[in-house]
Design a protein around this motif. Structure first.
Motif, PDB file in Angstrom:
ATOM      1  N   ASN A  80      27.378 -75.289 -30.203  1.00 21.79           N
ATOM      2  CA  ASN A  80      27.959 -74.104 -29.571  1.00 21.79           C
ATOM      3  C   ASN A  80      28.614 -73.193 -30.609  1.00 21.79           C
ATOM      4  O   ASN A  80      28.501 -71.967 -30.551  1.00 21.79           O
ATOM      5  CB  ASN A  80      28.989 -74.519 -28.529  1.00 21.79           C
ATOM      6  N   MET A  81      29.296 -73.801 -31.568  1.00 21.03           N
ATOM      7  CA  MET A  81      29.954 -73.010 -32.606  1.00 21.03           C
ATOM      8  C   MET A  81      28.934 -72.286 -33.474  1.00 21.03           C
ATOM      9  O   MET A  81      29.194 -71.173 -33.962  1.00 21.03           O
ATOM     10  CB  MET A  81      30.840 -73.915 -33.459  1.00 21.03           C
ATOM     11  N   ARG A  82      27.779 -72.878 -33.666  1.00 17.65           N
ATOM     12  CA  ARG A  82      26.731 -72.191 -34.434  1.00 17.65           C
ATOM     13  C   ARG A  82      26.281 -70.915 -33.720  1.00 17.65           C
ATOM     14  O   ARG A  82      26.008 -69.905 -34.367  1.00 17.65           O
ATOM     15  CB  ARG A  82      25.545 -73.138 -34.646  1.00 17.65           C
ATOM     16  N   VAL A  83      26.218 -70.974 -32.394  1.00 20.69           N
ATOM     17  CA  VAL A  83      25.844 -69.774 -31.636  1.00 20.69           C
ATOM     18  C   VAL A  83      26.962 -68.735 -31.717  1.00 20.69           C
ATOM     19  O   VAL A  83      26.704 -67.541 -31.880  1.00 20.69           O
ATOM     20  CB  VAL A  83      25.543 -70.129 -30.166  1.00 20.69           C
ATOM     21  N   VAL A  84      28.212 -69.186 -31.615  1.00 17.52           N
ATOM     22  CA  VAL A  84      29.357 -68.274 -31.746  1.00 17.52           C
ATOM     23  C   VAL A  84      29.315 -67.578 -33.099  1.00 17.52           C
ATOM     24  O   VAL A  84      29.469 -66.355 -33.209  1.00 17.52           O
ATOM     25  CB  VAL A  84      30.683 -69.043 -31.570  1.00 17.52           C
ATOM     26  N   ASP A  85      29.109 -68.346 -34.168  1.00 20.75           N
ATOM     27  CA  ASP A  85      29.053 -67.759 -35.509  1.00 20.75           C
ATOM     28  C   ASP A  85      27.891 -66.781 -35.636  1.00 20.75           C
ATOM     29  O   ASP A  85      28.025 -65.722 -36.276  1.00 20.75           O
ATOM     30  CB  ASP A  85      28.906 -68.864 -36.553  1.00 20.75           C
ATOM     31  N   ALA A  86      26.757 -67.116 -35.034  1.00 26.91           N
ATOM     32  CA  ALA A  86      25.607 -66.216 -35.084  1.00 26.91           C
ATOM     33  C   ALA A  86      25.913 -64.906 -34.374  1.00 26.91           C
ATOM     34  O   ALA A  86      25.512 -63.825 -34.827  1.00 26.91           O
ATOM     35  CB  ALA A  86      24.382 -66.885 -34.463  1.00 26.91           C
ATOM     36  N   ALA A  87      26.640 -64.976 -33.253  1.00 29.75           N
ATOM     37  CA  ALA A  87      27.016 -63.759 -32.529  1.00 29.75           C
ATOM     38  C   ALA A  87      27.949 -62.898 -33.374  1.00 29.75           C
ATOM     39  O   ALA A  87      27.803 -61.664 -33.417  1.00 29.75           O
ATOM     40  CB  ALA A  87      27.682 -64.129 -31.201  1.00 29.75           C
ATOM     41  N   PHE A  88      28.901 -63.512 -34.044  1.00 29.61           N
ATOM     42  CA  PHE A  88      29.792 -62.755 -34.926  1.00 29.61           C
ATOM     43  C   PHE A  88      28.996 -62.079 -36.047  1.00 29.61           C
ATOM     44  O   PHE A  88      29.235 -60.905 -36.381  1.00 29.61           O
ATOM     45  CB  PHE A  88      30.858 -63.664 -35.523  1.00 29.61           C
ATOM     46  N   ARG A  89      28.054 -62.817 -36.647  1.00 28.13           N
ATOM     47  CA  ARG A  89      27.245 -62.222 -37.718  1.00 28.13           C
ATOM     48  C   ARG A  89      26.412 -61.064 -37.189  1.00 28.13           C
ATOM     49  O   ARG A  89      26.313 -60.007 -37.826  1.00 28.13           O
ATOM     50  CB  ARG A  89      26.326 -63.282 -38.345  1.00 28.13           C
ATOM     51  N   ALA A  90      25.810 -61.259 -36.005  1.00 29.16           N
ATOM     52  CA  ALA A  90      24.991 -60.210 -35.417  1.00 29.16           C
ATOM     53  C   ALA A  90      25.824 -58.966 -35.113  1.00 29.16           C
ATOM     54  O   ALA A  90      25.356 -57.831 -35.260  1.00 29.16           O
ATOM     55  CB  ALA A  90      24.318 -60.721 -34.143  1.00 29.16           C
ATOM     56  N   GLY A  91      27.071 -59.185 -34.691  1.00 30.60           N
ATOM     57  CA  GLY A  91      27.950 -58.060 -34.431  1.00 30.60           C
ATOM     58  C   GLY A  91      28.245 -57.262 -35.687  1.00 30.60           C
ATOM     59  O   GLY A  91      28.446 -56.045 -35.628  1.00 30.60           O
ATOM     60  N   ARG A  92      28.279 -57.954 -36.848  1.00 32.50           N
ATOM     61  CA  ARG A  92      28.547 -57.266 -38.122  1.00 32.50           C
ATOM     62  C   ARG A  92      27.306 -56.594 -38.682  1.00 32.50           C
ATOM     63  O   ARG A  92      27.361 -55.475 -39.188  1.00 32.50           O
ATOM     64  CB  ARG A  92      29.094 -58.263 -39.145  1.00 32.50           C
ATOM     65  N   THR A  93      26.158 -57.283 -38.585  1.00 29.96           N
ATOM     66  CA  THR A  93      24.948 -56.779 -39.248  1.00 29.96           C
ATOM     67  C   THR A  93      24.115 -55.851 -38.391  1.00 29.96           C
ATOM     68  O   THR A  93      23.351 -55.036 -38.914  1.00 29.96           O
ATOM     69  CB  THR A  93      24.059 -57.957 -39.686  1.00 29.96           C
ATOM     70  N   GLY A  94      24.242 -55.979 -37.060  1.00 28.58           N
ATOM     71  CA  GLY A  94      23.386 -55.200 -36.176  1.00 28.58           C
ATOM     72  C   GLY A  94      21.972 -55.739 -36.094  1.00 28.58           C
ATOM     73  O   GLY A  94      21.076 -55.080 -35.553  1.00 28.58           O
ATOM     74  N   HIS A  95      21.761 -56.950 -36.574  1.00 23.64           N
ATOM     75  CA  HIS A  95      20.435 -57.586 -36.568  1.00 23.64           C
ATOM     76  C   HIS A  95      20.471 -58.887 -35.770  1.00 23.64           C
ATOM     77  O   HIS A  95      21.537 -59.450 -35.516  1.00 23.64           O
ATOM     78  CB  HIS A  95      19.963 -57.876 -38.002  1.00 23.64           C
ATOM     79  N   TRP A  96      19.282 -59.372 -35.418  1.00 25.39           N
ATOM     80  CA  TRP A  96      19.177 -60.704 -34.844  1.00 25.39           C
ATOM     81  C   TRP A  96      19.632 -61.725 -35.892  1.00 25.39           C
ATOM     82  O   TRP A  96      19.292 -61.604 -37.067  1.00 25.39           O
ATOM     83  CB  TRP A  96      17.747 -61.020 -34.433  1.00 25.39           C
TER      84      TRP A  96
END
Length: 328
Positions: free
Chosen positions: A309-325
């Motif tokens: 679950n934390m991996r998905v949370v971290d991925a969402a944070f990264r996506a919010g910063r980069t604007g990419h999948w």
């Protein structure tokens, strides 16, 4: 079956009002002690809640031989360090969510669990609530056909800068506080992991915490979307859509204790309301954890699941910063 003796590491409001009373009422749980960094506070809370012993430090509680397991309701940034200290003291740990503030934190706890042999679990109370077990069973039995979409919403309105949810240095912010719930319930019901994540995240310019976010989780064959907000009108919902119907979870996360929860199932047979018998999800959580420890059986929410679950949370944070999948 014996009784698991709990120590409460802190006097947080959630512990006093939400967790301790149903834990005391659970069949195989006993709250043996509570600790605060202030001895007077610990003593006052212990007397108020009928807890036999109090300690004026967290270290003293971890050294208490009468304590088998520890519940940790401390601020987010303290979760990992005190979980590690508790595990090294030989105590099983039920730590309030989030288990840490990022994936590295969860990985540290996996290593500690393997080294100490104690049970460590994230206190994601929704995962043991009967309504979510029912939703998963309905979806698994094909009640709405092939699931293709999930939608969720969770919001409240809190702007007090002193509230720990609004303190960035304490691990505050909406994703770790409430955005994690649509993620874990989607993963639980679907029984699989998202391949990639896209997100929009807005930060409060003064508080520095993420106050509004929307994410799209790309599961194999399923699109799951959710929005969370910490400065919106309070609301929550979860919906699962298949090619033969859909399920509405009326109160998915803050399940009431004084009345049944309701699921609305709509399919070819019409619309049916399913009442789930009332219970206290914090009590259910403690009881199921206790039973697992006492019987030496797998715990209801494995630490590996919290890591995922934390991996998905971290991925969402990264996506919010980069604007990419981003991939979890």
């Amino acid at each position: 079956m014996a009784t698991l003796n709990w120590g409460i590491l802190g006097t947080a409001k959630i512990a006093q009002e939400k967790v301790i009373p149903p834990m005391q009422a659970a069949d195989h749980c006993q709250v043996a002690a509570i600790a605060s960094r202030n001895a007077d506070t610990a003593r006052t809370v212990a007397e108020h809640l009928g807890i036999p012993r109090s300690h004026g430090s967290y270290e003293a509680l971890l050294a208490d031989p009468a304590v088998d397991a520890v519940y940790i309701p401390l601020p987010n940034h303290l979760h990992v360090d005190w979980t590690i200290k508790a595990a090294e003291a030989g105590k099983h740990v039920l730590c309030e969510k989030p288990i840490g503030v990022d994936t590295k934190d969860a990985q540290r706890l996996l290593a500690v669990r393997e080294r100490t042999g104690v049970y460590i679990q994230e206190a994601v109370m929704v995962r043991t609530h009967p309504q979510w077990l029912e939703v998963r069973e309905l979806v698994g039995d094909g009640a709405i056909g092939r699931v293709q979409a999930v939608h969720g919403m969770f919001s409240y309105h809190k702007t007090d800068p002193q509230n720990i949810r609004n303190v960035a240095g304490y691990g505050g912010g909406g994703m770790l506080d409430i955005g994690c719930y649509p993620i874990t319930t989607s993963r639980f019901v679907l029984g699989m992991e998202p391949r990639q994540v896209a997100a929009l995240i807005e930060h409060d310019p003064e508080l520095g915490i993420d106050r509004l976010g929307s994410a799209l989780l790309d599961f194999p064959g399923v699109q799951a979307t959710f929005t969370y907000g910490t400065q919106l009108a309070p609301h929550q919902c979860m919906q699962f859509f298949g090619d033969a119907g859909w399920i509405d979870v009326e109160i998915p996360f803050n399940a009431p204790v004084d009345r049944p929860c309701r699921l609305a199932l709509t399919n070819g047979d019409g619309r049916r309301i399913i009442d789930i018998e009332s219970c206290d999800q914090y009590g259910v959580q403690a009881e199921r954890f206790a039973r697992a420890v006492l019987a030496g059986q797998p715990q209801p929410v494995p630490l590996e699941d919290s890591l995922a679950n934390m991996r998905v949370v971290d991925a969402a944070f990264r996506a919010g910063r980069t604007g990419h999948w981003e991939r979890p």
